[in-house]
Write an enzyme that holds these catalytic residues in place. Structure first.
Site, short mmCIF file in Angstrom:
data_model
loop_
_atom_site.label_atom_id
_atom_site.label_comp_id
_atom_site.label_asym_id
_atom_site.label_seq_id
_atom_site.Cartn_x
_atom_site.Cartn_y
_atom_site.Cartn_z
N HIS A 196 -32.16 18.55 42.99
CA HIS A 196 -32.77 18.96 44.25
C HIS A 196 -33.66 20.19 44.11
CE1 HIS A 196 -29.98 15.95 45.73
NE2 HIS A 196 -30.93 15.75 46.62
N GLU A 439 -28.10 3.32 47.33
CA GLU A 439 -28.06 4.32 46.25
C GLU A 439 -26.94 4.06 45.27
OE1 GLU A 439 -29.22 8.47 47.78
OE2 GLU A 439 -27.85 7.73 49.30
N ASP A 463 -30.36 8.70 43.21
CA ASP A 463 -28.93 8.46 43.01
C ASP A 463 -28.67 7.09 42.39
OD1 ASP A 463 -27.47 10.78 43.71
OD2 ASP A 463 -28.07 10.49 45.79
N CYS A 510 -37.33 5.67 48.85
CA CYS A 510 -37.57 7.08 49.12
C CYS A 510 -37.10 8.00 48.00
CB CYS A 510 -36.96 7.49 50.46
SG CYS A 510 -35.16 7.42 50.46
C1 PEP Z 1 -32.14 9.49 46.45
O1 PEP Z 1 -30.98 9.59 46.03
O2 PEP Z 1 -33.01 8.80 45.89
C2 PEP Z 1 -32.55 10.22 47.66
C3 PEP Z 1 -33.74 10.05 48.19
O3 PEP Z 1 -31.67 11.12 48.19
P1 PEP Z 1 -31.42 12.58 47.58
O4 PEP Z 1 -32.46 12.83 46.53
O5 PEP Z 1 -31.50 13.55 48.69
O6 PEP Z 1 -30.04 12.45 47.03
MG MG Z 2 -29.44 10.43 47.30
#
Ligand code: PEP
Ligand code: MG
Length: 608
Positions: A196, A439, A463, A510
């Site tokens: 993140h 995910e 994920d 996403c």
């Molecule tokens: C993902 O896991 O691809 C996602 C978009 O969620 P995050 O990156 O916030 O875990």
């Molecule tokens: Mg995620």
């Protein structure tokens, strides 16, 4: 000949762009603490004074930091106030003085002892809020000890000039505080391209390199650096020729991005008329401007947990409602996808008790955590539902769903909240679309069962890759295994898309893959309906979509799905992209070696 000595450090490119400037090392390590007994009453009196002065200095430092904090991080200022209060609390202040006077401990040791006692006290309490104060106790103590030990407390808020930040690690909460005006670039020793911290750096448009082994030891405060966030290269003390090469590249890059951004508002439609959605992922509402400027047609993912991080206590329903209302109004009539709380693993808060979990990524996180702490979940759902009445453009999305049970459980809770609101005559959107993120491998396996229960899917590849290949997405040691093009991942994406389409629902993607221009041909070919990404990637991705042919992409995806390794797919994809969109390589990877299958693992080399 240039006999200049420079050092090249290789990491993973986490946010594209080139930063050239001075290094600023953030201290995050342990401080060596002197321990000794004081001899004589005079030494004791001096030590008490030294302690008192250190606390006063820490207080005035905190005061100065508070004044420089950006308004959107007001909550962070409150965290600093808590630190000020803790230092003056008798259990720390008086107790430290007592250790100096009675046990004749030096001041550093006295602070450590009083901190230990306070921590034991807090952790023994039955009150979760009090237990979560331990992090603040540690932060306050750390600040005083550093002053006593004569070490400046290098922290992000104290940065006064435009610098490149070097740190062992930055938490997502740290990253969100990066001062955009002052941070030219970021380098961390650990992490992966979809951790993140990297995601935040990308959304702030700050070039970043992660997994740069030993960077904090090899780089000194004030060193001149070149950071190439695309290739993951850091050059320490660059030569004149390096500098002029990178300055030129920096200009070329900026000119290219400017040029394609001019067309960012055109629809994401292929040459042969296939239209897909182009949406933005955001962590804070301030990013909406960038999302709109870069041609986002919707918010495909609002990571609501960032609003919960960096604050002292759980935000109340009113604060949440105002946040979702603003989001809805600012984007209306375009849709906004609010993902429910995805806390846990690396996304932690100071107010939430840190659970003792051996494997937090496999632990009580995301939707599981919300279903476990039902009141917390209801609070958020109530705020979302209330906001949904305003413009009718809110979509609800659940993270990390593992099977149909979590959908049923959530629907029951949602129904409860809706009934409560109706009873109080509080309006909400009765038709708010309800979707889930795909995910987990189990979600892919039962995607055909999930699809009829929801209005949309959104594939979270960050994920999905982590759980499919079985590697931690933030762990630099296994970063070389983090392969978005792994045949297993590609098959899972296809399976999820097919299940969604079979049930007549749209399927978005996403994860960070959606914002990587290189993957456009494959994702189009796999029939993804919308691409949701960090706002700044939109112009590049849209540009490639508009220049692609859907027919060709489908043919290409069919071929790729028969390949056996990520390397094979990668080679074929790069060959195709290089042929069709050569300027992407010329600008972003001028040194790209067309024979190299995957980027080399981090290596260290010295140039003479
Ligand atoms: C993902 O896991 O691809 C996602 C978009 O969620 P995050 O990156 O916030 O875990
Ligand atoms: Mg995620």
């Amino acid at each position: 000949m240039d006999n200049h000595s420079s050092l090249t450090i290789k990491g993973i490119g986490a946010a594209p762009g080139i930063a050239i400037g001075k290094a600023y090392l953030l201290e995050r390590g342990r401080i060596p603490v002197p321990r000794y007994r004081l001899l004589g009453d005079e030494a004791v009196a001096d030590e008490c004074r030294r302690f008192e002065e250190a606390v006063a200095k820490a207080e005035s430092d905190l005061e100065a930091i508070k004044k420089s904090i950006r308004s959107e991080f007001r909550e962070h200022a409150r965290l600093l106030e808590v630190q000020q209060m803790i230092m003056r609390d008798p259990s720390i202040y008086d107790e430290s003085l007592r250790y100096i006077q009675k046990e004749r401990s030096n001041a550093e040791l006295a602070v450590i002892k009083s901190l230990r006692k306070a921590r034991d006290l807090f952790s023994g309490l039955n009150d979760e809020n009090a237990r979560s104060r331990i992090a603040d106790v540690n932060a306050a103590g750390d600040r005083v000890i550093r002053i006593l030990a004569g070490q400046s407390h290098a922290s992000m808020e104290e940065i006064r000039e435009r610098v490149i930040i070097i740190a062992h690690d930055l938490s997502p909460a740290d990253a969100i505080q990066l001062q955009v005006g002052r941070t030219l670039g970021v380098v961390t020793e650990i992490g992966g391209s979809t951790s993140h911290t990297s995601i935040v750096a990308r959304s702030l448009n700050i070039p970043a390199v992660v997994a740069a082994e030993n960077a904090a030891h090899l780089i000194s405060m004030g060193d001149i650096l070149i950071v190439d966030g695309g290739t993951g290269t850091i050059i320490v003390s660059p030569s004149e020729s390096d500098l002029s090469f990178y300055y030129e590249r920096q200009e070329e890059l900026e000119a290219y991005v400017k040029q394609i951004t001019r067309h960012a508002h055109l629809p994401a439609e292929t040459r042969d008329g296939h239209r897909v959605g182009a949406e933005a992922n955001i962590e804070v509402l301030e990013e909406i401007v960038a999302a709109k400027d870069n041609g986002a047609e919707a918010i495909g993912l609002y990571r609501t947990e960032f609003f919960f991080m960096n604050r002292l206590a759980f935000p109340d329903e009113e604060a949440l409602y105002r946040d979702y209302r603003d989001l809805s109004e600012l984007m209306a009539p375009c849709p906004v996808t609010i993902r429910t709380l995805d806390l846990g693993a690396e996304k932690l808060t100071s107010w939430f008790p840190r659970l003792e979990e051996t494997n937090p990524a496999l632990g009580l996180r995301s939707i599981r955590l919300c279903l476990h702490y039902k009141e917390l979940f209801k609070n958020q759902l109530r705020a979302i539902l209330r906001a949904s009445a305003i413009a009718g453009n809110i979509r609800l999305m659940l993270p990390l769903v593992s099977g149909i049970g979590e959908i049923f459980q959530t629907k029951l809770i949602l129904k409860e909240v809706q009934t409560e609101l109706s009873r109080k005559r509080i309006p909400f959107d009765q038709n708010m679309p309800f979707g889930v993120m795909i995910e987990l491998p189990s979600a892919v396996a039962v995607a055909d069962l999930l699809a009829p229960e929801v209005d949309f899917f959104s594939i979270g590849t960050n994920d999905l890759i982590q759980y499919t290949i079985g590697i931690d997405r933030s762990n630099e040691h296994v970063a070389y295994l983090y392969e978005p093009l792994h045949p297993g991942v590609l098959r899972f994406i296809k399976q999820a898309v097919d299940a969604g389409h079979e049930a007549g629902i749209p399927v978005a993607l996403c994860g960070e893959m959606a914002g990587e221009p290189m993957y456009v041909p494959i994702l189009l070919g796999l029939k993804i309906d919308s691409f949701s990404m960090n706002p700044l990637s939109l112009p590049r991705v849209k540009n490639l979509i508009r220049r692609s042919s859907m027919k060709e992409c489908c043919r290409f995806a069919g071929k790729v799905l028969r390949m056996r390794t990520a390397q094979e797919v990668n080679r074929s994809l790069r060959k195709m992209v290089m042929r069709k969109f050569p300027e992407e390589f010329r600008v972003f990877e001028p040194n790209y070696d067309r024979n190299a299958a995957v980027p080399a693992r981090h290596s260290l080399e010295t140039q003479e």
